[in-house]
Design an enzyme around this catalytic site. Structure first.
Site, PDB file in Angstrom:
ATOM      1  N   GLY A  43       0.793  -1.223   0.000  1.00  0.00           N
ATOM      2  CA  GLY A  43       0.000   0.000   0.000  1.00  0.00           C
ATOM      3  C   GLY A  43       0.823   1.268   0.000  1.00  0.00           C
ATOM      4  N   GLY A  45       2.450   2.562  -2.503  1.00  0.00           N
ATOM      5  CA  GLY A  45       2.379   3.292  -3.768  1.00  0.00           C
ATOM      6  C   GLY A  45       3.392   2.825  -4.798  1.00  0.00           C
ATOM      7  CE  LYS A  46       5.977  -2.329  -2.746  1.00  0.00           C
ATOM      8  NZ  LYS A  46       4.933  -2.085  -1.719  1.00  0.00           N
ATOM      9  CB  SER A  47       1.784  -1.174  -8.178  1.00  0.00           C
ATOM     10  OG  SER A  47       2.256  -2.390  -7.644  1.00  0.00           O
ATOM     11  CD  GLU A 171       5.662  -8.202  -5.313  1.00  0.00           C
ATOM     12  OE1 GLU A 171       6.148  -9.149  -4.687  1.00  0.00           O
ATOM     13  OE2 GLU A 171       4.604  -7.626  -5.002  1.00  0.00           O
TER      14      GLU A 171
END
Length: 285
Positions: A43, A45-47, A171
């Site tokens: 959660g 905000g990486k993606s 990932e």
């Protein structure tokens, strides 16, 4: 081709569902040819950060630069098309991006979208099969008849077929067994090196960070909290503790050995090879 975020904030919207400021005031520069790990809690905000790079998510404030292309909240279709040709994106389960009747047609889809000739497509497919280790005997088979590892290679080959300068990987080895995971990540690292790509990869595995990345972006609460080289990151215990980041297996073993012996090794080891060499050099074994 560098990537720059200049005071970027972004909102998430899917139909009537809207969440404001999922990314807030991002400022960072990713250098050409670097391999950058994007890490942080679920959660963080990486993606969403990766989606900014290829225009799947547009900034509500600020601007994103990908090479010479700059886009804002009002990015033109032409600017987004230029960016998406340069940026290849693999989602968490890239095999879910497969859809065609044959492997060949799946690999040809992207190049056709970018108006390559059939001869260019054929040459490109041959090249990406060599790069990703796909046997050409598989080209007329359904991608859905392949093993999980083969499907993932086909999905990644389809991304490479558009000849991107930048890879963004969410990932990319998720769900694979350890051996298949290593094969996929080794392949991606070899591609990064051989093709001189700029690569960003979201991962929760700190061994992936230690083995493959040059730099790391630490995210939390939709913000970039740190952006530094990997060795500096794992030397900063306060930062690791603050954002509840694990350390690589080799460093964890080193810390256990140091606690048992009551002494410290001169250098922090990020890989098992480094740890073994350090133990030998300092006469611990």
């Amino acid at each position: 081709m560098n990537i720059t975020f200049n005071r970027v904030s972004a909102n998430y919207q899917l139909g009537p569902i809207k969440q404001e400021n999922i990314l807030r005031d991002l400022t960072a520069e990713v250098l050409p040819g670097s391999f950058t790990a994007v890490i942080g809690p679920t959660g963080a905000g990486k993606s969403s950060l990766l989606k900014l790079i290829n225009g799947l998510l547009l900034p509500s404030v600020g601007e994103v630069s990908v090479g010479e292309v700059v886009f804002t909240a009002k990015a033109s279709k032409e600017a987004l098309k230029q960016v998406r040709k340069r940026v290849g994106m693999a989602f968490q389960f890239p095999e879910h991006q497969l859809f065609a009747d044959t492997v060949y047609e799946d690999l040809a889809f992207g190049p056709r979208n970018f108006n390559m000739s059939e001869k260019e497509i054929e040459t490109t497919i041959k090249e990406v099969c060599q790069l990703t280790g796909i046997d050409r005997s598989l080209l007329e088979r359904s991608p859905f008849s392949l093993s999980g590892g083969q499907q993932r290679r086909v999905a990644i080959a389809g991304i490479l077929a558009t000849k991107p300068d930048i890879l963004v990987l969410d990932e990319p080895a998720a769900g694979l067994d350890p051996e298949a995971k290593k094969q996929i990540l080794d392949m991606l690292y070899d591609l990064h090196t051989a093709e001189k790509l700029t690569t960003l990869m979201v991962t929760h595995d700190m061994d992936d960070v230690a083995y493959y990345a040059d730099d790391a972006i630490v995210m939390a609460e939709g913000q970039i909290k740190a952006h530094q080289d990997v060795r500096t990151l794992f030397a900063n215990q306060d930062l690791l503790d603050q954002y509840q980041l694990d350390v690589p297996t080799a460093l964890s073993l080193q810390q256990q050995l140091e606690a048992a012996k009551g002494q410290r090794l001169k250098n922090r080891a990020l890989t098992l090879t480094e740890l073994a060499n350090g133990l030998i050099e300092e006469g611990w074994v």
